[in-house]
Design an enzyme around this catalytic site. Structure first.
Site, short mmCIF file in Angstrom:
data_model
loop_
_atom_site.label_atom_id
_atom_site.label_comp_id
_atom_site.label_asym_id
_atom_site.label_seq_id
_atom_site.Cartn_x
_atom_site.Cartn_y
_atom_site.Cartn_z
N TYR A 233 -1.38 -0.28 -10.13
CA TYR A 233 -1.66 -1.63 -9.61
C TYR A 233 -3.03 -2.09 -10.04
CZ TYR A 233 -3.08 1.82 -6.03
OH TYR A 233 -3.58 2.92 -5.36
N TYR B 284 0.85 -1.20 0.00
CA TYR B 284 0.00 0.00 0.00
C TYR B 284 0.88 1.24 0.00
CZ TYR B 284 -3.78 -3.21 0.74
OH TYR B 284 -4.68 -4.24 0.56
N SER B 285 0.53 2.20 -0.87
CA SER B 285 1.29 3.46 -0.92
C SER B 285 1.06 4.22 0.37
CB SER B 285 0.80 4.35 -2.06
OG SER B 285 0.77 3.65 -3.27
N CYS C 246 -0.16 7.41 -10.52
CA CYS C 246 -0.43 6.39 -9.50
C CYS C 246 -1.92 6.04 -9.49
CB CYS C 246 -0.01 6.88 -8.13
SG CYS C 246 -0.03 5.57 -6.88
N GLU D 111 3.57 4.27 -10.62
CA GLU D 111 3.25 3.17 -9.70
C GLU D 111 1.77 2.86 -9.85
OE1 GLU D 111 5.77 2.36 -6.24
OE2 GLU D 111 4.03 3.11 -5.16
P1 FAD Z 1 -7.22 -10.12 -3.04
O1 FAD Z 1 -8.00 -10.93 -2.09
O2 FAD Z 1 -5.76 -10.37 -3.13
O3 FAD Z 1 -7.88 -10.22 -4.45
C1 FAD Z 1 -7.20 -9.75 -5.57
C2 FAD Z 1 -7.42 -10.75 -6.67
O4 FAD Z 1 -8.81 -10.81 -6.97
C3 FAD Z 1 -6.75 -10.36 -7.96
O5 FAD Z 1 -5.43 -10.80 -7.98
C4 FAD Z 1 -7.62 -11.03 -8.97
O6 FAD Z 1 -7.23 -12.38 -9.09
C5 FAD Z 1 -8.99 -11.03 -8.33
N1 FAD Z 1 -9.81 -9.94 -8.88
C6 FAD Z 1 -9.70 -8.64 -8.64
N2 FAD Z 1 -10.64 -7.94 -9.27
C7 FAD Z 1 -11.38 -8.85 -9.93
C8 FAD Z 1 -12.50 -8.76 -10.79
N3 FAD Z 1 -13.05 -7.57 -11.06
N4 FAD Z 1 -12.99 -9.89 -11.31
C9 FAD Z 1 -12.43 -11.08 -11.01
N5 FAD Z 1 -11.37 -11.26 -10.22
C10 FAD Z 1 -10.85 -10.13 -9.68
N6 FAD Z 1 -4.49 -0.45 -2.88
C11 FAD Z 1 -5.13 0.53 -2.20
O7 FAD Z 1 -6.31 0.42 -1.88
N7 FAD Z 1 -4.46 1.68 -1.82
C12 FAD Z 1 -3.14 1.87 -2.11
O8 FAD Z 1 -2.58 2.91 -1.76
C13 FAD Z 1 -2.45 0.84 -2.83
N8 FAD Z 1 -1.16 0.97 -3.12
C14 FAD Z 1 -0.51 -0.01 -3.81
C15 FAD Z 1 0.84 0.17 -4.11
C16 FAD Z 1 1.51 -0.80 -4.82
C17 FAD Z 1 2.98 -0.58 -5.14
C18 FAD Z 1 0.83 -1.97 -5.23
C19 FAD Z 1 1.55 -3.03 -5.99
C20 FAD Z 1 -0.49 -2.16 -4.92
C21 FAD Z 1 -1.19 -1.19 -4.21
N9 FAD Z 1 -2.55 -1.36 -3.86
C22 FAD Z 1 -3.18 -0.34 -3.19
C23 FAD Z 1 -3.27 -2.59 -4.17
C24 FAD Z 1 -3.17 -3.57 -2.98
O9 FAD Z 1 -1.82 -4.02 -2.87
C25 FAD Z 1 -4.03 -4.83 -3.14
O10 FAD Z 1 -3.72 -5.42 -4.37
C26 FAD Z 1 -5.51 -4.53 -3.09
O11 FAD Z 1 -5.86 -3.96 -1.84
C27 FAD Z 1 -6.29 -5.85 -3.24
O12 FAD Z 1 -5.86 -6.76 -2.29
P2 FAD Z 1 -6.87 -7.74 -1.56
O13 FAD Z 1 -6.08 -8.63 -0.66
O14 FAD Z 1 -8.00 -7.00 -0.96
O15 FAD Z 1 -7.45 -8.57 -2.77
#
Ligand code: FAD
Ligand code: A2P
Length: 371
Positions: free
Chosen positions: A371, A150-151, A329, A369
């Site tokens: 994602y 997360y940023s 971003c 950046e």
């Molecule tokens: P997960 O449970 O991991 O689910 C994600 C997975 O669900 C995906 O990989 C995909 O397989 C599936 N999926 C997603 N959307 C769909 C769809 N529409 N249909 C079907 N399948 C789908 N997030 C923020 O909120 N704020 C930030 O500031 C932020 N900064 C980031 C900075 C960086 C450098 C990076 C790499 C990512 C950042 N993210 C940010 C994103 C964050 O890291 C997570 O990826 C995001 O919160 C989702 O994680 P999760 O565990 O909730 O989802």
């Protein structure tokens, strides 16, 4: 006989350190000379410049000074990274978790703050970095959840200026699958945590989104949704009174934020941004693309790339200035759109974006950046 031979051998051996010493002296002397020669030649060489020139004389010229990767590396050598890794994360305490959205907004976006006071070594960071969060619980295979990045949305001084907290801006991931709503693991965990809860934190990581040190740099920011997180930290560093007192960084350049949100109620940190506009009208510009309330010239949803096109002239004038840095971003999906808009905008100025962008990147002025 035996004694005198031994004496000769010992005498010979005694010379070895002297011989090594002489060789060492000669070697050091020549190395030093070689270095001096190299340095003096370097200072004579003109600075590496890449110039994009248009074919006809009347067209504009953008000069991009390239920075060697070594220089960039050296410049950011003191930026902290990986103080905490997944095997030994720091357990931070949640001090706040509140919604950033207004009534009628779509989804769930929260501002979450963690106390870092107890970290030893201290988990310090700078604006533009990210941290890792390891959600509690296990995945479908019974293994601990992997970390998500997360940023960081706060400056190094934290939202309360005490220098011992870190804040995030998190959107809960939600999507429909086979008629059911799926909630993202980590984003849901973060949006649900309560003050007092302990959270496993890793990092900090990232050197892509760091601000330049120069106080007269210009900062163009292209953000969608939570992509505002690092920009919020930059803008606080530039325009928040107490933060400015703390950081002694007297920003004198122009900051231009392009912000994409689905609805007005989804605009993040809006009150702060309006305050900065009031207090710093000559230094801050704020352009919104509210996709589900505004239309682009083709009648489609208004995205930040449409706003970029509208402002092509002014934007490229800024890019011509080597003090200008551009930061992107948020949604990965915006990258092709931004590229397309920049290509069109560049064409209008007689420039070739596919040549210019890698040069800006190499010069350390194009920061992405997504994602
Ligand atoms: P997960 O449970 O991991 O689910 C994600 C997975 O669900 C995906 O990989 C995909 O397989 C599936 N999926 C997603 N959307 C769909 C769809 N529409 N249909 C079907 N399948 C789908 N997030 C923020 O909120 N704020 C930030 O500031 C932020 N900064 C980031 C900075 C960086 C450098 C990076 C790499 C990512 C950042 N993210 C940010 C994103 C964050 O890291 C997570 O990826 C995001 O919160 C989702 O994680 P999760 O565990 O909730 O989802
Ligand atoms: P929309 O969802 O209306 O298509 P949030 O993260 O709060 O949902 O905000 C993301 C913003 O970015 C929304 O306004 C969203 O519009 C917009 N968006 C979606 N896809 C793109 C894209 N490809 N390029 C630029 N903006 C996009």
């Amino acid at each position: 006989m035996f004694y005198s031979e031994a004496k000769v051998i010992a005498g010979g051996l005694a010379h070895i350190p002297i011989v090594i010493g002489v060789f060492y002296f000669i070697l050091t002397f020549f190395n030093k000379r070689a270095l001096e020669f190299d340095e003096s030649n370097k200072s004579k060489k003109p600075e590496a410049k890449k110039v994009i020139e248009s074919k006809t004389e009347s067209k504009p010229v953008v000069t991009v000074k390239s920075e060697s990767p070594k220089t960039v590396k050296k410049k950011h050598a003191d930026v902290p990274v990986n103080i905490y890794r997944p095997k030994t994360p720091f357990e931070g305490t949640v001090t706040g978790n509140y919604s950033l959205l207004k009534e009628g907004a779509i989804g769930r976006v929260n501002h979450i703050t963690f106390d870092l006071k107890e970290s030893d070594p201290f988990l310090n960071y700078v604006e533009g970095q990210s941290i890792g969060i390891m959600p509690a619980g296990e995945d479908a295979n019974g293994k601990p959840h992997k970390l998500r990045l997360y940023s960081i949305a706060s400056t190094r001084h934290g939202d309360d200026f005490q220098g011992n907290t870190v804040s995030l801006c998190v959107r809960q991931l939600q999507y429909e699958k086979d008629g059911e709503t799926v909630n993202g693991v980590c984003s849901t965990y973060l949006c649900d945590i309560k003050p007092g809860d302990k959270v496993k934190i890793t990092g900090p990581v990232g050197k892509e989104m760091l601000l330049p040190e120069e106080e007269d740099s210009n900062i163009v920011m292209l953000a969608t949704g939570t992509g505002i997180a690092p920009m919020r930290a930059y803008l606080r560093r530039m325009f928040e009174a107490t933060e400015k007192e703390k950081n002694k960084w007297n920003f004198k350049g122009k900051a231009w934020l392009f912000m994409g949100a689905p609805k007005s109620a989804n605009l993040l940190y809006e009150e702060d941004l309006q305050r900065y506009l009031e207090n710093y009208p000559d230094n801050f510009k704020y352009t919104k693309a509210i996709s589900r309330e505004q239309q682009n010239s083709k009648g489609g949803r208004m995205y930040i790339q449409d706003r970029v096109l509208e402002s092509a002239n002014e934007l490229f004038k800024m890019i011509e200035d080597e003090k200008t840095h551009i930061y992107l971003c948020g949604l990965k999906g915006m990258e092709p759109g931004i590229d397309e808009a920049m290509t069109k905008a560049a064409e209008e100025k007689g420039l070739n974006w596919s040549e210019l962008r890698p040069q800006l990147k190499k010069a350390g002025r194009w920061h992405v950046e997504t994602y």
